[in-house]
Design a protein around this motif. Structure first.
Motif, PDB file in Angstrom:
ATOM      1  N   UNK A 112      18.557  15.099  -2.969  1.00 47.89           N
ATOM      2  CA  UNK A 112      19.851  14.573  -2.577  1.00 47.89           C
ATOM      3  C   UNK A 112      20.269  15.114  -1.223  1.00 47.89           C
ATOM      4  N   UNK A 113      21.321  14.474  -0.680  1.00 49.75           N
ATOM      5  CA  UNK A 113      21.770  14.809   0.672  1.00 49.75           C
ATOM      6  C   UNK A 113      22.330  16.228   0.739  1.00 49.75           C
ATOM      7  N   UNK A 114      23.139  16.619  -0.225  1.00 49.61           N
ATOM      8  CA  UNK A 114      23.786  17.932  -0.196  1.00 49.61           C
ATOM      9  C   UNK A 114      23.269  18.776  -1.351  1.00 49.61           C
ATOM     10  N   UNK A 115      22.302  19.657  -1.087  1.00 48.64           N
ATOM     11  CA  UNK A 115      21.694  20.437  -2.181  1.00 48.64           C
ATOM     12  C   UNK A 115      22.647  21.418  -2.834  1.00 48.64           C
ATOM     13  N   UNK A 116      23.699  21.835  -2.125  1.00 48.79           N
ATOM     14  CA  UNK A 116      24.608  22.819  -2.718  1.00 48.79           C
ATOM     15  C   UNK A 116      25.312  22.235  -3.932  1.00 48.79           C
ATOM     16  N   UNK A 117      25.728  20.969  -3.851  1.00 47.38           N
ATOM     17  CA  UNK A 117      26.412  20.341  -4.979  1.00 47.38           C
ATOM     18  C   UNK A 117      25.418  19.829  -6.022  1.00 47.38           C
ATOM     19  N   UNK A 118      24.140  19.763  -5.671  1.00 48.99           N
ATOM     20  CA  UNK A 118      23.124  19.283  -6.612  1.00 48.99           C
ATOM     21  C   UNK A 118      22.561  20.411  -7.473  1.00 48.99           C
ATOM     22  N   UNK A 180      15.259  22.353  -3.259  1.00 53.44           N
ATOM     23  CA  UNK A 180      15.483  21.057  -3.903  1.00 53.44           C
ATOM     24  C   UNK A 180      14.196  20.222  -3.907  1.00 53.44           C
ATOM     25  N   UNK A 181      13.450  20.270  -2.822  1.00 53.87           N
ATOM     26  CA  UNK A 181      12.170  19.563  -2.749  1.00 53.87           C
ATOM     27  C   UNK A 181      11.196  20.140  -3.782  1.00 53.87           C
ATOM     28  N   UNK A 182      11.167  21.470  -3.894  1.00 55.99           N
ATOM     29  CA  UNK A 182      10.291  22.105  -4.887  1.00 55.99           C
ATOM     30  C   UNK A 182      10.650  21.654  -6.296  1.00 55.99           C
ATOM     31  N   UNK A 183      11.949  21.556  -6.598  1.00 50.39           N
ATOM     32  CA  UNK A 183      12.381  21.133  -7.927  1.00 50.39           C
ATOM     33  C   UNK A 183      11.981  19.683  -8.200  1.00 50.39           C
ATOM     34  N   UNK A 184      12.077  18.826  -7.162  1.00 52.30           N
ATOM     35  CA  UNK A 184      11.737  17.412  -7.345  1.00 52.30           C
ATOM     36  C   UNK A 184      10.235  17.206  -7.524  1.00 52.30           C
ATOM     37  N   UNK A 185       9.421  18.119  -6.967  1.00 55.35           N
ATOM     38  CA  UNK A 185       7.964  17.899  -6.963  1.00 55.35           C
ATOM     39  C   UNK A 185       7.219  18.746  -7.979  1.00 55.35           C
ATOM     40  N   UNK A 191       6.248   9.106  -7.035  1.00 58.64           N
ATOM     41  CA  UNK A 191       7.251   8.569  -6.114  1.00 58.64           C
ATOM     42  C   UNK A 191       8.365   9.584  -5.947  1.00 58.64           C
ATOM     43  N   UNK A 192       8.745   9.834  -4.682  1.00 58.45           N
ATOM     44  CA  UNK A 192       9.877  10.702  -4.375  1.00 58.45           C
ATOM     45  C   UNK A 192      10.939   9.872  -3.665  1.00 58.45           C
ATOM     46  N   UNK A 193      12.156   9.874  -4.188  1.00 55.53           N
ATOM     47  CA  UNK A 193      13.293   9.222  -3.519  1.00 55.53           C
ATOM     48  C   UNK A 193      14.070  10.317  -2.798  1.00 55.53           C
ATOM     49  N   UNK A 194      14.115  10.235  -1.484  1.00 52.77           N
ATOM     50  CA  UNK A 194      14.790  11.245  -0.663  1.00 52.77           C
ATOM     51  C   UNK A 194      16.031  10.613  -0.044  1.00 52.77           C
ATOM     52  N   UNK A 195      17.219  10.997  -0.546  1.00 51.63           N
ATOM     53  CA  UNK A 195      18.476  10.394  -0.114  1.00 51.63           C
ATOM     54  C   UNK A 195      19.099  11.250   0.985  1.00 51.63           C
ATOM     55  N   UNK A 196      18.947  10.808   2.225  1.00 49.50           N
ATOM     56  CA  UNK A 196      19.483  11.516   3.402  1.00 49.50           C
ATOM     57  C   UNK A 196      19.116  13.008   3.352  1.00 49.50           C
ATOM     58  N   UNK A 197      17.832  13.351   3.275  1.00 49.41           N
ATOM     59  CA  UNK A 197      17.453  14.756   3.057  1.00 49.41           C
ATOM     60  C   UNK A 197      17.685  15.663   4.247  1.00 49.41           C
ATOM     61  N   UNK A 224       6.983   7.914  -0.804  1.00 46.37           N
ATOM     62  CA  UNK A 224       8.367   8.359  -0.582  1.00 46.37           C
ATOM     63  C   UNK A 224       9.220   7.151  -0.207  1.00 46.37           C
ATOM     64  N   UNK A 225      10.370   7.022  -0.876  1.00 46.53           N
ATOM     65  CA  UNK A 225      11.414   6.090  -0.442  1.00 46.53           C
ATOM     66  C   UNK A 225      12.458   6.941   0.267  1.00 46.53           C
ATOM     67  N   UNK A 226      12.478   6.857   1.594  1.00 45.81           N
ATOM     68  CA  UNK A 226      13.329   7.710   2.421  1.00 45.81           C
ATOM     69  C   UNK A 226      14.601   6.947   2.782  1.00 45.81           C
ATOM     70  N   UNK A 227      15.725   7.389   2.258  1.00 42.13           N
ATOM     71  CA  UNK A 227      17.020   6.760   2.527  1.00 42.13           C
ATOM     72  C   UNK A 227      17.676   7.508   3.677  1.00 42.13           C
ATOM     73  N   UNK A 228      17.991   6.809   4.761  1.00 42.31           N
ATOM     74  CA  UNK A 228      18.534   7.479   5.942  1.00 42.31           C
ATOM     75  C   UNK A 228      19.265   6.487   6.836  1.00 42.31           C
ATOM     76  N   UNK A 229      20.092   7.018   7.752  1.00 33.50           N
ATOM     77  CA  UNK A 229      20.670   6.171   8.803  1.00 33.50           C
ATOM     78  C   UNK A 229      20.180   6.618  10.183  1.00 33.50           C
ATOM     79  N   UNK A 230      19.243   7.563  10.206  1.00 33.65           N
ATOM     80  CA  UNK A 230      18.742   8.126  11.458  1.00 33.65           C
ATOM     81  C   UNK A 230      17.448   7.422  11.844  1.00 33.65           C
ATOM     82  N   UNK A 231      17.501   6.566  12.856  1.00 29.41           N
ATOM     83  CA  UNK A 231      16.318   5.825  13.275  1.00 29.41           C
ATOM     84  C   UNK A 231      15.280   6.724  13.935  1.00 29.41           C
ATOM     85  N   UNK A 232      15.702   7.871  14.451  1.00 31.21           N
ATOM     86  CA  UNK A 232      14.742   8.824  14.995  1.00 31.21           C
ATOM     87  C   UNK A 232      13.845   9.384  13.909  1.00 31.21           C
ATOM     88  N   UNK A 233      14.428   9.701  12.757  1.00 35.29           N
ATOM     89  CA  UNK A 233      13.647  10.166  11.609  1.00 35.29           C
ATOM     90  C   UNK A 233      12.691   9.082  11.145  1.00 35.29           C
TER      91      UNK A 233
END
Length: 642
Positions: A112-118, A180-185, A191-197, A224-233
């Motif tokens: 998720x985007x904010x690991x502290x709240x996750x 958070x990545x370690x927990x997901x993997x 398949x990994x869904x990465x929401x604004x990582x 990986x399904x990478x969810x982002x708004x950063x076109x550089x990424x």
């Protein structure tokens, strides 16, 4: 392309005509309007779009995590060799049944985007990582710990055993994201869904996380399904791209086609809204929806806000508006503060001998990673934090004022002359006040004008930031993030300040809204002669806004120079590392992932000896044309430049 599915029987994940709506008291809102996409095995598919486009809703729907009241239709097919038909239709499974729980974490992981709240604040990192093993692969406690420590090591922790027993609040943002990545993997999902990582991370930490995800994807042959708004990424890591706007797919295809031959106007607009290096001084960003600044209303607002005796007090204004010298601030940890004996280690300073000038009418960019001391400097300038040593002198033409020692009338004048635009427009605006009250509050406190003039000033400020008069009676929660940030800017302008401190003002905004705010700040600077201290970790944004740039590392300014010099001919190795970490939305300028496989680019270990001498032996060396770099006092100038 609404509802169209691109894919074959070899797809790992197929989304077919998925529609999601949420009921409201007055009807319903359609978050997804017939979305179709594919994710290939062992490939990275990027899902790109602005906030509110439906990206996260799609990720949650695939995992069966959408709210109970959501109305969902369509199909989500996951390839599963153990299933009788070879695929599992995820939307057809009970949302909280044994079958979907067997897929979550085991076959599909999510970060998720904010690991502290996750993360749970009450459980250790190791306890939360091994929870997935206890659910999906019942193994002994010893094996759980061994596998968790192996995964923590794999995601870049040098002391995984120590991290296993730590709590989330003991880790930095980048470290929490690694955990958070370690927990997901941990269960090796396909398949990994990465929401604004990487959205909330500094540019160098972002580069490390992208390198990590890319290496793990290749090593584990994972999609990986990478969810982002950063076109550089997107340009640096993805194989395929899907562009989402208002719940519909506008364009999709291989990354080469998307970046070299974009077809849809929305995608072209997104690319035009991104600040990039090398823009000419007069170039402007082209946001999808521009803000029309009412210049006449703006000048009226500023005229009403100025104190009546300003002209009589004005003398010839000096070139330097704010002069900062030798600022230092040290914080003690709780253990050190409560120690009865002398602490064993001296606390590291947050700010260590910082000096710079801000010239009238310029924008000075202050860049660096989180924790380098940027925000502490801004708080000292605003008198929110008292430094241990140093001086800050402000002179707007009415005589020099010691910012740190000012009292009485001088302090009141300073409060009006130095204003701040904050990073988070949600928490910086009172939810209990209307926008009209928020904008008039500074005028009321400092007794500027008559009540009628204050109302006129509020109306003029609303017009200047592109909001109608109806906004006066609305509350902040009814505005978008970009609109709230514009309200924050209007509040900073209300007292006609001489200096505005902008602390990460666009880091939480989408690229198109970011372009709106940056253009607005530039217009205001030009029309009103404003002076900015612009704090950011986004070097492309600083390149667009700043006239000069100061680079901060470990509480010290290590390099300061005109913008063109910093961006094209940096000298300090830390500045070079920052620039190398920027993900360009350009297929010809990809990140050098090998540089960020470790942490050597971010520390002083491998720097030249001239840049890592003892603090007492370091000094800002003048390289000419306003270019200074922190190095050993006896360092050879020619050697530094080379």
């Amino acid at each position: 392309m609404t509802g169209q599915l691109l894919g074959t029987s070899t797809d790992l994940l197929r989304v077919e005509d998925v529609k999601v709506s949420f009921p409201l008291a007055t009807g319903h809102v359609d978050a997804l309007k017939g979305v179709g996409l594919r994710v290939l095995p062992g490939k990275i598919t990027a899902l790109v779009g602005e906030s509110g486009s439906g990206k996260s809703v799609l990720g949650q729907t695939i995992m069966g995590l959408q709210p109970d009241y959501a109305r969902v239709s369509g199909k989500v097919l996951l390839a599963d060799p153990s299933a009788p038909s070879g695929t599992v239709e995820l939307l057809g499974l009970p949302r909280d049944g044994r079958q979907i729980r067997a897929i979550r974490g085991s076959k599909i992981g999510m970060i998720f985007q904010e690991p502290m709240t996750s993360f749970s604040a009450l459980h250790t990192i190791g306890n939360q990582i091994t929870e997935a093993l206890r659910i999906h692969e019942p193994v002994s406690a010893k094996e759980q710990r061994e596998r968790a420590e192996d995964m923590l090591s794999l995601v870049g922790f040098t002391k995984p055993g120590k991290v296993f027993d730590m709590y989330p609040f003991e880790l930095s943002g980048g470290m929490r994201q690694r955990a958070m990545i370690a927990m997901a993997l941990i269960c090796s999902p396909s398949l990994l869904i990465a929401d604004e990582p990487t959205t909330a991370l500094d540019v160098t930490i972002q580069a490390q996380i992208l390198t990590l995800l890319r290496d793990l994807q290749q090593r584990m042959n994972m999609a990986i399904l990478l969810i982002t708004h950063d076109l550089g990424v997107v340009a640096n890591v993805s194989d395929e791209v899907v562009v989402l706007y208002q719940g519909r797919i506008m364009e999709s295809g291989p990354v080469e086609d998307i970046f070299r031959r974009p077809q849809h106007p929305y995608l072209k607009g997104l690319m035009a809204a991104i600040p990039h290096f090398g823009m000419a001084q007069g170039d402007r960003l082209r946001p999808l929806r521009d803000i029309k600044v009412d210049h006449d209303k703006l000048m009226t607002a500023i005229g009403n806000a100025k104190p009546m005796d300003t002209a009589s007090r004005q003398h010839e204004a000096p070139e330097v508006l704010l002069s900062v010298r030798n600022l230092s601030k040290t914080y003690q940890t709780r253990d050190q503060a409560w120690a009865f004996r002398k602490p064993s280690a001296a606390p590291a300073p947050a700010v260590d001998g910082v000096s710079f000038d801000i010239r009238r009418g310029e924008c000075l960019g202050l860049v660096g990673e989180s924790g380098c001391g940027k925000t502490t400097v801004s708080k000292i300038l605003m008198r929110a934090v008292t430094p241990d040593a140093g001086s800050v002198i402000y002179d707007d033409g009415s005589g020099p004022v010691d910012v740190l020692e000012a009292k009485g009338d001088d302090l009141q004048r300073l409060r009006t002359q130095i204003q701040m635009v904050f990073q988070d427009p949600v928490s910086s605006l009172s939810p209990r006040m209307t926008v009209g009250n928020i904008l008039s509050e500074p005028l009321d406190i400092h007794r500027r004008g008559t009540p009628a003039q204050r109302r006129d000033t509020v109306d003029a400020l609303l017009g200047a930031i592109g909001l109608g008069q109806s906004a006066r009676h609305r509350y902040p929660h009814s505005f978008s993030g970009g609109q709230r940030q514009r309200i924050g800017i209007a509040r900073a302008l209300a007292l006609a300040p001489g200096l505005i401190v902008c602390d990460e003002p666009v880091s939480a905004l989408d690229v198109s809204v970011q372009a709106q705010i940056l253009n607005l700040l530039k217009d205001l600077q030009k029309d009103l002669g404003l002076t900015y201290l612009f704090i950011s970790h986004n070097l492309a944004v600083v390149d667009y806004m700043a006239d000069r740039v100061a680079v901060m590392w470990a509480g010290r300014i290590v390099e300061i120079a005109p913008r063109e010099t910093i961006m094209t001919a940096p000298v300090h190795p830390y500045t070079k590392a920052l620039l190398a970490a920027v993900p360009y939305p350009d297929l010809e300028r990809r990140l050098d992932f090998a540089t960020f496989a470790g942490s050597s680019a971010l520390t002083s270990v491998n720097w030249a000896a001239a840049f890592r001498a003892e603090a007492s032996q370091m000094a800002p060396l003048d390289l000419g044309n306003g270019h200074f770099v922190l190095a050993h006092k006896s360092a050879d100038m020619a050697e530094l430049k080379s």
